[in-house]
Design an enzyme around this catalytic site. Structure first.
Site, short mmCIF file in Angstrom:
data_model
loop_
_atom_site.label_atom_id
_atom_site.label_comp_id
_atom_site.label_asym_id
_atom_site.label_seq_id
_atom_site.Cartn_x
_atom_site.Cartn_y
_atom_site.Cartn_z
N GLY A 161 -0.96 -1.17 6.45
CA GLY A 161 -0.62 -1.97 7.63
C GLY A 161 -1.76 -2.92 7.96
N CYS A 183 0.82 -1.20 0.00
CA CYS A 183 0.00 0.00 0.00
C CYS A 183 0.86 1.26 0.00
CB CYS A 183 -0.95 0.08 1.20
SG CYS A 183 -2.09 -1.29 1.27
N GLU A 240 18.38 -17.26 -6.88
CA GLU A 240 17.97 -15.92 -7.28
C GLU A 240 17.48 -15.91 -8.73
OE1 GLU A 240 17.17 -13.36 -5.83
OE2 GLU A 240 17.36 -11.75 -7.29
#
Ligand code: G6P
Length: 612
Positions: A100, A2, A485
């Site tokens: 959050g 967000c 990776e």
């Protein structure tokens, strides 16, 4: 996770907010919304990206000089219009945006329902805005006080911005666990999840600390209060971040730009630290902790995602060069598994964003158990950089593509410097060897430039494999983290299933997957277990798998076996990850582009994971 942006000042807010959202879109992009405060609060929101929001609001009423906007990465409630932020309070007099998780939202929600509040979304956020309205009505306090009282009832993490139609010139912002920066311009204020929406207008910023509330009033000085009601003096910092660093600079995607920036970002991460002439490494940010590191019984590296892969390379480097035992932990596991830690341990956390919630929690845990905690972070002033006792910044510059590239090689460069510094102090490698490695490390940026010249060749290979559904990445020793990776890059952005494996482990499982459809990408550089890797390649060939090999220039043996090969310059075995990762980044990039995937904003992912 967000992105938040808000503005108050003399200018029209909408263009600033929408541009800010575009810059923050890396943080989440499943829905977006905006709130303009005039006599009323006008909220517009839609599912999809910021571009969809722009389209949606084209004919809407967007004038006004105060407002806020949000781009979402769903946690509670699916990505749809009702769950998108901003959220209204019951009587539509207060609106909120939030980044959050409110952990006690369920109990607060039922309490509020009992008091007659109606919930229109499935989010945890909506409880907060109703709660603020409830406090405003019953306690008749100013907005900032209502927010403060509400935050005292909340458990969890938040960065919030609150607007109220009864306070038409006021922005209230607060943080705990999720980042928030206030920009101070000429008669104007900005609030954002990071500084990128702000730097175009001002480089004077205040990074809010956990538990702080910013009270911003038009034409007044910024005030900061804690949730415990203590007045704080805002600490204004000057940011050194250029606008060009956060723009695409002619590249089609941020990811490609960032791949091509690696010679510079590695060089910048070593500048002033690697002293060739004096045969010395210095790391100012950990000077006070050098002795602690030298005496450490153990180093624990904690990180997530790509940073965890860099941590694995760090383990090999620190053990190899400095002979200190190292363990590498996923932060999310480490924080919950009651690890044995003591004051003799040093914990090193690695994070590009400096905001990863699990890594922040790992720091808290390590500190509580008495360990010294050092950080390797890319974002200056980030929560992790501030929470650690000391640390070293990677100077990779802003990384915006969700798939991490230049941050990884910069992290490995810093870890190499750290291992060399400790090895030199401990005397665990001969002086001549130290000098040789230092010289090779100094040459790495030039060698990365050479690797980048293989761009077109990698693009052709990508064309051959664009339609595969599975792939295997193999490497041994220092090249095992490279395999991990490489596989992560491919799955993140092209949605092709990819697994990274230590080459010798293949026979304990993944070999069963190999058939003529299966591309196997092998990092088969000449140093280390070269012969053994050749045997592993033979095992793949015997089962008709396709081999794409990363080899050293002039290699003969692997070249003969490989279906395709990419030749990279020779270097010290321990430095190969900084070279070998680059063609794998390019390979993933081109496969994803050819498949029509959104490279910079892959589905379901976010760059900064501020929820656990
Ligand atoms: C997310 C990102 C990854 C990153 C990981 C850790 O998953 O998409 O690219 O490696 O978080 O992030 P950090 O900022 O702590 O390095």
């Amino acid at each position: 996770m967000c992105g938040i942006v808000a503005y108050v000042g003399p200018k029209q807010a909408y263009p600033i907010l929408i541009k800010g959202l575009r810059r923050l879109e890396y943080r989440g992009y499943d829905s977006a919304g905006i709130c303009m405060l005039n006599d009323v609060l006008n909220i517009y929101k839609c599912r999809g990206k910021v571009a969809d929001l722009e389209e949606f609001v084209k004919d809407k009423h967007l004038t006004g000089t105060i407002g806020m906007a949000h781009t979402r990465w769903a946690t509670h409630g699916e990505p749809n219009v009702v769950n998108a932020h901003p959220h209204f309070s019951e009587n539509k007099s207060v609106a909120i945006i939030h980044n959050g998780i409110i952990e006690n939202y369920a109990s607060l929600r039922s309490e509020l329902i009992n008091r007659g509040y109606h919930f229109s979304s499935d989010t945890d956020t909506e409880v907060l805005v109703h709660l603020i309205e409830d406090i405003l009505i019953h306690e008749k306090v100013p907005l900032e006080e209502a927010v403060r009282i509400a935050l005292n009832q909340v458990i969890g993490a938040y960065a919030i911005v609150v607007l109220s139609k009864k306070s038409p010139d006021k922005i209230i912002a607060a943080r705990k666990g999720s980042p928030l920066v206030v920009g101070i311009g000429k008669e104007e204020f900005f609030v954002a999840s990071d500084a990128t929406p702000i730097i175009e207008y001002t480089n004077n910023v205040v990074f809010l600390n956990d538990g702080e509330i910013a009270i911003i009033k038009r034409n007044k000085m910024l005030r900061i209060k804690t949730v415990g009601n203590k007045e704080e003096t805002p600490y204004i910092q000057k940011l050194e971040l250029s606008l060009s660093a956060i723009e695409k600079g002619g590249y089609d995607h941020f990811m490609l730009k960032e791949i091509f920036e690696q010679p510079r970002s590695i060089r910048d991460s070593m500048r002033g630290r690697l002293h060739m002439d004096q045969g010395l490494v210095t790391l100012g940010g950990i000077r006070d902790y050098e002795q602690k590191l030298l005496n450490a019984k153990r180093i624990i590296i904690s990180a997530c995602g790509t940073s965890w892969h860099a941590g694995l390379v760090g383990e090999y480097l620190l053990e190899d060069l400095a002979r200190i035992p190292v363990e590498v932990e996923y932060s999310s596991e480490f924080r919950y598994r009651n690890p044995v830690l003591s004051e003799d341990d040093v914990v090193i956390v690695i994070s590009q964003s400096g905001e990863t919630a699990d890594t922040l929690a790992a720091i808290e845990l390590a500190k509580a158990k008495g360990a010294t905690v050092l950080g390797i972070c890319n974002v200056v002033g980030s929560s992790i950089a501030r929470a650690t006792d000391g640390g070293v910044y990677t100077h990779a510059g802003p990384e915006i593509g969700v798939a991490s590239t230049k941050a990884f090689t910069a992290q490995v460069a810093v870890l190499t410097l750290l291992a060399l510094l400790l090895a030199q102090r401990k005397g665990t490698i001969p002086v001549s060897r130290f000098r040789t490695i230092l010289g090779e490390l100094n040459n790495i940026p030039v060698k990365v430039e050479q690797v980048l010249k293989l761009n077109n060749q990698v693009k052709e290979i990508a064309n051959l494999y664009k339609d595969v559904t599975n792939s295997l990445y193999l490497g041994r020793g220092y090249n095992f983290p490279v395999a991990l990776e490489g596989a992560l890059k491919l799955k993140e952005i092209s949605y092709i299933h990819a697994e990274g494996y230590p080459a010798a482990e293949m026979k304990h499982g993944p070999i069963a997957l190999i058939d003529e459809q299966m591309p196997v990408i092998v990092i088969a550089t000449r140093k280390g277990s070269y012969e053994k890797v050749i045997s592993n390649i033979q095992e793949v060939k015997a089962r008709k798998g396709k081999i794409i090999a990363i080899i050293n220039e002039g290699d003969v043996a692997v070249k003969k076996l490989a279906d395709q090969y990419i030749e990279i310059p020779e270097t010290e075995e321990m430095l190969v990850p900084m070279l070998a990762t680059v063609p794998l980044q390019l390979l993933s990039y081109y496969i994803a582009v050819i498949r029509g995937c959104n490279v910079d904003q892959p589905r379901n992912l976010a760059k900064s994971v501020t929820v656990e």
